[in-house]
Design a protein around this motif. Sequence first.
Motif, PDB file in Angstrom:
ATOM      1  N   MET A   1       0.756  -1.148   0.064  1.00  0.00           N
ATOM      2  CA  MET A   1      -0.054   0.010   0.080  1.00  0.00           C
ATOM      3  C   MET A   1       0.985   1.240   0.007  1.00  0.00           C
ATOM      4  O   MET A   1       0.802   2.162  -0.809  1.00  0.00           O
ATOM      5  CB  MET A   1      -0.915  -0.063   1.106  1.00  0.00           C
ATOM      6  N   GLY A   2       1.945   1.176   0.806  1.00  0.00           N
ATOM      7  CA  GLY A   2       2.648   2.536   1.013  1.00  0.00           C
ATOM      8  C   GLY A   2       3.599   2.805   0.016  1.00  0.00           C
ATOM      9  O   GLY A   2       4.121   3.918  -0.086  1.00  0.00           O
ATOM     10  N   SER A   3       3.955   1.841  -0.884  1.00  0.00           N
ATOM     11  CA  SER A   3       4.854   1.977  -1.933  1.00  0.00           C
ATOM     12  C   SER A   3       4.734   3.135  -2.710  1.00  0.00           C
ATOM     13  O   SER A   3       5.379   3.734  -3.478  1.00  0.00           O
ATOM     14  CB  SER A   3       5.196   0.662  -2.709  1.00  0.00           C
ATOM     15  N   ASN A   4       3.458   3.291  -3.139  1.00  0.00           N
ATOM     16  CA  ASN A   4       2.742   4.217  -4.291  1.00  0.00           C
ATOM     17  C   ASN A   4       2.542   5.760  -3.611  1.00  0.00           C
ATOM     18  O   ASN A   4       1.669   6.449  -4.384  1.00  0.00           O
ATOM     19  CB  ASN A   4       1.953   3.668  -5.068  1.00  0.00           C
ATOM     20  N   LEU A   5       2.621   5.746  -2.426  1.00  0.00           N
ATOM     21  CA  LEU A   5       2.169   6.960  -1.387  1.00  0.00           C
ATOM     22  C   LEU A   5       3.522   7.896  -1.329  1.00  0.00           C
ATOM     23  O   LEU A   5       4.561   7.485  -0.992  1.00  0.00           O
ATOM     24  CB  LEU A   5       1.622   6.472  -0.354  1.00  0.00           C
ATOM     25  N   PHE A   6       3.224   9.207  -1.346  1.00  0.00           N
ATOM     26  CA  PHE A   6       3.981  10.335  -1.150  1.00  0.00           C
ATOM     27  C   PHE A   6       3.561  11.408  -0.279  1.00  0.00           C
ATOM     28  O   PHE A   6       2.638  12.081  -0.765  1.00  0.00           O
ATOM     29  CB  PHE A   6       5.068  10.672  -2.610  1.00  0.00           C
ATOM     30  N   TRP A   7       4.488  11.798   0.871  1.00  0.00           N
ATOM     31  CA  TRP A   7       3.922  12.730   1.537  1.00  0.00           C
ATOM     32  C   TRP A   7       3.927  14.141   0.866  1.00  0.00           C
ATOM     33  O   TRP A   7       5.076  14.448  -0.030  1.00  0.00           O
ATOM     34  CB  TRP A   7       4.753  12.888   2.729  1.00  0.00           C
ATOM     35  N   HIS A   8       2.871  14.602   0.557  1.00  0.00           N
ATOM     36  CA  HIS A   8       2.626  16.110  -0.164  1.00  0.00           C
ATOM     37  C   HIS A   8       3.323  17.217   0.534  1.00  0.00           C
ATOM     38  O   HIS A   8       2.526  17.503   1.750  1.00  0.00           O
ATOM     39  CB  HIS A   8       1.358  16.172  -0.451  1.00  0.00           C
ATOM     40  N   GLN A   9       4.401  17.987   0.514  1.00  0.00           N
ATOM     41  CA  GLN A   9       4.687  19.152   1.216  1.00  0.00           C
ATOM     42  C   GLN A   9       3.790  20.296   0.775  1.00  0.00           C
ATOM     43  O   GLN A   9       3.841  20.255  -0.277  1.00  0.00           O
ATOM     44  CB  GLN A   9       6.149  19.374   0.623  1.00  0.00           C
ATOM     45  N   GLN A  10       3.482  20.772   1.761  1.00  0.00           N
ATOM     46  CA  GLN A  10       2.619  22.040   1.554  1.00  0.00           C
ATOM     47  C   GLN A  10       3.589  23.306   1.745  1.00  0.00           C
ATOM     48  O   GLN A  10       4.372  23.427   2.552  1.00  0.00           O
ATOM     49  CB  GLN A  10       1.459  22.018   2.719  1.00  0.00           C
ATOM     50  N   ASP A  11       2.908  24.442   0.921  1.00  0.00           N
ATOM     51  CA  ASP A  11       3.562  25.648   0.914  1.00  0.00           C
ATOM     52  C   ASP A  11       3.647  26.488   2.297  1.00  0.00           C
ATOM     53  O   ASP A  11       4.651  27.070   2.755  1.00  0.00           O
ATOM     54  CB  ASP A  11       2.968  26.182  -0.332  1.00  0.00           C
ATOM     55  N   VAL A  12       2.509  26.248   2.916  1.00  0.00           N
ATOM     56  CA  VAL A  12       2.362  26.870   4.331  1.00  0.00           C
ATOM     57  C   VAL A  12       2.566  26.001   5.156  1.00  0.00           C
ATOM     58  O   VAL A  12       2.489  24.880   5.358  1.00  0.00           O
ATOM     59  CB  VAL A  12       0.861  27.479   4.431  1.00  0.00           C
ATOM     60  N   THR A  13       4.035  26.367   5.881  1.00  0.00           N
ATOM     61  CA  THR A  13       4.271  25.683   6.916  1.00  0.00           C
ATOM     62  C   THR A  13       3.734  25.534   8.322  1.00  0.00           C
ATOM     63  O   THR A  13       2.956  26.489   8.485  1.00  0.00           O
ATOM     64  CB  THR A  13       5.892  25.809   7.227  1.00  0.00           C
ATOM     65  N   LYS A  14       4.040  24.640   9.106  1.00  0.00           N
ATOM     66  CA  LYS A  14       3.552  24.646  10.525  1.00  0.00           C
ATOM     67  C   LYS A  14       4.112  25.828  11.072  1.00  0.00           C
ATOM     68  O   LYS A  14       3.214  26.540  11.882  1.00  0.00           O
ATOM     69  CB  LYS A  14       4.292  23.262  11.248  1.00  0.00           C
ATOM     70  N   ARG A  15       5.155  26.266  10.961  1.00  0.00           N
ATOM     71  CA  ARG A  15       5.877  27.538  11.658  1.00  0.00           C
ATOM     72  C   ARG A  15       4.943  28.681  11.150  1.00  0.00           C
ATOM     73  O   ARG A  15       4.647  29.699  11.948  1.00  0.00           O
ATOM     74  CB  ARG A  15       7.154  27.688  11.378  1.00  0.00           C
ATOM     75  N   ALA A  16       4.666  28.848   9.946  1.00  0.00           N
ATOM     76  CA  ALA A  16       3.798  29.892   9.477  1.00  0.00           C
ATOM     77  C   ALA A  16       2.404  29.944  10.107  1.00  0.00           C
ATOM     78  O   ALA A  16       1.935  30.942  10.383  1.00  0.00           O
ATOM     79  CB  ALA A  16       3.479  29.817   8.005  1.00  0.00           C
ATOM     80  N   ARG A  17       1.660  28.834  10.197  1.00  0.00           N
ATOM     81  CA  ARG A  17       0.594  28.671  10.865  1.00  0.00           C
ATOM     82  C   ARG A  17       0.624  29.075  12.314  1.00  0.00           C
ATOM     83  O   ARG A  17      -0.219  29.506  12.742  1.00  0.00           O
ATOM     84  CB  ARG A  17       0.135  27.192  10.613  1.00  0.00           C
ATOM     85  N   GLN A  18       1.647  28.669  12.753  1.00  0.00           N
ATOM     86  CA  GLN A  18       1.930  28.908  14.321  1.00  0.00           C
ATOM     87  C   GLN A  18       2.144  30.601  14.679  1.00  0.00           C
ATOM     88  O   GLN A  18       1.478  31.177  15.290  1.00  0.00           O
ATOM     89  CB  GLN A  18       3.158  28.318  14.925  1.00  0.00           C
ATOM     90  N   LEU A  19       2.763  31.200  13.475  1.00  0.00           N
ATOM     91  CA  LEU A  19       2.697  32.568  13.557  1.00  0.00           C
ATOM     92  C   LEU A  19       1.521  33.192  13.374  1.00  0.00           C
ATOM     93  O   LEU A  19       1.331  34.421  13.858  1.00  0.00           O
ATOM     94  CB  LEU A  19       3.893  32.936  12.642  1.00  0.00           C
ATOM     95  N   LEU A  20       0.685  32.547  12.670  1.00  0.00           N
ATOM     96  CA  LEU A  20      -0.829  33.235  11.991  1.00  0.00           C
ATOM     97  C   LEU A  20      -1.416  33.120  13.292  1.00  0.00           C
ATOM     98  O   LEU A  20      -2.338  34.116  13.693  1.00  0.00           O
ATOM     99  CB  LEU A  20      -1.420  32.408  11.008  1.00  0.00           C
ATOM    100  N   HIS A  21      -1.459  31.989  14.158  1.00  0.00           N
ATOM    101  CA  HIS A  21      -2.190  31.836  15.364  1.00  0.00           C
ATOM    102  C   HIS A  21      -1.598  32.708  16.612  1.00  0.00           C
ATOM    103  O   HIS A  21      -2.347  33.027  17.431  1.00  0.00           O
ATOM    104  CB  HIS A  21      -2.265  30.381  15.883  1.00  0.00           C
ATOM    105  N   GLY A  22      -0.389  32.956  16.345  1.00  0.00           N
ATOM    106  CA  GLY A  22       0.313  33.738  17.679  1.00  0.00           C
ATOM    107  C   GLY A  22       0.918  32.932  18.692  1.00  0.00           C
ATOM    108  O   GLY A  22       1.175  33.381  19.871  1.00  0.00           O
ATOM    109  N   HIS A  23       1.166  31.743  18.751  1.00  0.00           N
ATOM    110  CA  HIS A  23       1.578  30.626  19.602  1.00  0.00           C
ATOM    111  C   HIS A  23       1.826  29.388  18.803  1.00  0.00           C
ATOM    112  O   HIS A  23       1.723  29.371  17.794  1.00  0.00           O
ATOM    113  CB  HIS A  23       0.530  30.359  20.601  1.00  0.00           C
ATOM    114  N   LYS A  24       2.960  28.699  19.689  1.00  0.00           N
ATOM    115  CA  LYS A  24       3.363  27.301  19.373  1.00  0.00           C
ATOM    116  C   LYS A  24       1.944  26.425  19.453  1.00  0.00           C
ATOM    117  O   LYS A  24       0.967  26.398  19.870  1.00  0.00           O
ATOM    118  CB  LYS A  24       4.305  26.779  20.371  1.00  0.00           C
ATOM    119  N   SER A  25       2.212  25.185  18.515  1.00  0.00           N
ATOM    120  CA  SER A  25       1.161  24.358  18.565  1.00  0.00           C
ATOM    121  C   SER A  25       1.825  23.002  19.393  1.00  0.00           C
ATOM    122  O   SER A  25       2.926  22.567  19.108  1.00  0.00           O
ATOM    123  CB  SER A  25       0.793  24.028  17.191  1.00  0.00           C
ATOM    124  N   PHE A  26       0.910  22.057  19.917  1.00  0.00           N
ATOM    125  CA  PHE A  26       1.422  20.996  20.709  1.00  0.00           C
ATOM    126  C   PHE A  26       0.239  20.165  21.123  1.00  0.00           C
ATOM    127  O   PHE A  26      -0.913  20.822  20.912  1.00  0.00           O
ATOM    128  CB  PHE A  26       2.423  21.302  21.808  1.00  0.00           C
TER     129      PHE A  26
END
Length: 198
Positions: free
Chosen positions: A1-26
Amino acid sequence: MGSNLFWHQQDVTKRARQLLHGHKSFVIWFTGLSGSGKSTIANKLDRSLYRKGISTYILDGDNIRIGLNNDLTFSQEDRAENIRRVGEVARLFVDAGIIVLATFVSPYRADREYVRKLMNKTEFIEVYVKCKMDTLKARDPKGLYKKAMNGEIENFTGISDPYEVPEKPDIVVDTSMMSASVCVKQIENFLFNNGYLK
């Protein structure tokens, strides 16, 4: 199943989203026996953080089993799969810049450790919601302990199934001795004192 799957990298990063929210995520992972107060504390913490303008979401054990994981039983294998799925969902929320409040009995250390390893080192906070069995049996808000002791519920943690107490939790709150509000204050103090929130 996993051999034909590839993680899709998103343009908006986790760090960018954290900055948008104004805090770390956890993830704040509440573990403890049924009726110990995990959901009550998480709800009060959620409300308090919301009032401070902090983006949170609760993943509640019963709510997840009613929907996403309604195909799972309470066998040890299905409990592990329940936590595995929740861990993956929690990781997506953290990637979205959200603070996750996860309330799950999660009785086995190996399952909790699995979720911890999905996150970066500082993105998983384990809260052990401790409570004496006598208090739990007396409290019994859903009537589950009575049913379990009468043999009406199989695989009930603390009665017919084991609970593995966290060996090194980040936070311990004892609801036999502390109110939910005091527990919330203790958790918030940890978050601010350790740089999770400003």
